[in-house]
Design an enzyme around this catalytic site. Structure first.
Site, PDB file in Angstrom:
ATOM      1  N   THR A  28       0.837  -1.195   0.000  1.00 38.46           N
ATOM      2  CA  THR A  28       0.000   0.000   0.000  1.00 38.46           C
ATOM      3  C   THR A  28       0.872   1.246   0.000  1.00 38.46           C
ATOM      4  O   THR A  28       1.938   1.250   0.614  1.00 38.46           O
ATOM      5  CB  THR A  28      -0.868   0.025   1.282  1.00 38.46           C
ATOM      6  N   THR A  31       4.477   4.779  -3.291  1.00 35.82           N
ATOM      7  CA  THR A  31       5.513   4.073  -4.054  1.00 35.82           C
ATOM      8  C   THR A  31       4.947   2.788  -4.640  1.00 35.82           C
ATOM      9  O   THR A  31       5.231   2.435  -5.790  1.00 35.82           O
ATOM     10  CB  THR A  31       6.736   3.773  -3.162  1.00 35.82           C
ATOM     11  N   GLY A  82       6.184  -0.621   0.437  1.00 33.75           N
ATOM     12  CA  GLY A  82       7.039   0.492   0.822  1.00 33.75           C
ATOM     13  C   GLY A  82       7.303   0.489   2.314  1.00 33.75           C
ATOM     14  O   GLY A  82       7.026  -0.485   3.013  1.00 33.75           O
ATOM     15  N   GLY A  95       2.923   1.567   8.144  1.00 34.15           N
ATOM     16  CA  GLY A  95       1.578   1.785   8.667  1.00 34.15           C
ATOM     17  C   GLY A  95       1.107   3.217   8.630  1.00 34.15           C
ATOM     18  O   GLY A  95       0.048   3.537   9.166  1.00 34.15           O
ATOM     19  N   GLU A 103      -0.758  -5.715   5.951  1.00 41.01           N
ATOM     20  CA  GLU A 103       0.595  -5.751   5.381  1.00 41.01           C
ATOM     21  C   GLU A 103       1.447  -6.798   6.091  1.00 41.01           C
ATOM     22  O   GLU A 103       2.191  -7.550   5.464  1.00 41.01           O
ATOM     23  CB  GLU A 103       1.244  -4.370   5.483  1.00 41.01           C
ATOM     24  N   LYS A 121      13.607   7.757   3.070  1.00 41.56           N
ATOM     25  CA  LYS A 121      13.085   6.804   4.057  1.00 41.56           C
ATOM     26  C   LYS A 121      14.187   6.034   4.783  1.00 41.56           C
ATOM     27  O   LYS A 121      13.910   5.316   5.739  1.00 41.56           O
ATOM     28  CB  LYS A 121      12.139   5.807   3.380  1.00 41.56           C
TER      29      LYS A 121
END
Length: 220
Positions: A28, A31, A82, A95, A103, A121
């Protein structure tokens, strides 16, 4: 190269990990949306996908990618998703989009976890991004008190209900030196469904979009 272009580069780079005639686990986020666009170009070569969120399911169906229920699938060769933060040990915070529980379930089933991010990130120590915790609604206040005891500052994410019908507490000011230990500690709190630390099941491959192209890292 803009941040979105770096995300797109990472998303498309993940295509090479997709096996022909396989069912692909799909995560989700912004990206991952680029990865879904890429996956649509080879939809005739795969059996379909399992999705970790309603948003990704809708996007894939709109692009003609068959989406399966996880309970009907025996094997997932890869899961592509991602992260909000990832460290050198391939531990992640996920999350931000409130899909952490699904996930984590899909990641547990997959043989290989491919994490796709832009270079903003990557961090040395997890915790600057608030750690999401999915909570049964009636336990919200109790769980928040327990999270304070662990050194965090939990904030109720108002107006958000997860795909599972639960609520999210975002925990600020955690300097996470031992992600696996904290993941277990939080998950042991009664009323917690799961938290956004992906340390026990970290990434196997990390694809990072940078201004100089996509860099690949493999779990040691």
């Amino acid at each position: 190269m803009t941040q979105d272009e770096m995300k797109k580069a990472a998303g498309w780079a993940a295509l090479k990990y997709v096996e022909k005639d396989s069912i692909v686990g799909v995560g989700t986020g912004s990206t991952v949306n680029h990865f879904i666009d890429a996956l649509a170009t080879m939809k005739a070569d795969i059996e379909g996908a399992v999705s970790s969120s309603e948003a990704s399911t809708q996007k894939m169906k709109a692009l003609g990618i068959p989406v399966y229920d996880l309970n009907s699938v025996d094997r997932l060769s890869v899961y592509v998703d991602g992260a909000d933060e990832i460290n050198d040990h391939m531990d992640m915070i996920k999350g931000g989009g409130a899909a952490l529980t699904r996930e984590k379930i899909v990641a547990a089933v997959a043989e290989k976890f491919i994490c796709i991010v832009d270079n903003t990130k990557q961090v040395d120590i997890l915790g600057e991004f608030p750690l999401p915790v999915e909570v049964i609604p009636m336990a919200r206040s109790y769980v928040a008190r327990q999270l304070v005891k662990l050194g965090g500052d939990p904030v109720y994410r108002e107006g958000v209900v997860t795909d599972n019908g639960n609520v999210i507490l975002d925990v600020y000011n955690l300097k996470i030196l031992n992600p696996k230990e904290l993941e277990s500690q939080i998950n042991e709190i009664v009323g917690v469904v799961t938290n956004g630390l992906f340390a026990k099941r970290g990434a196997d491959v990390l694809l990072v979009g940078t201004p100089d192209g996509v860099k690949t890292f493999t779990a040691k």
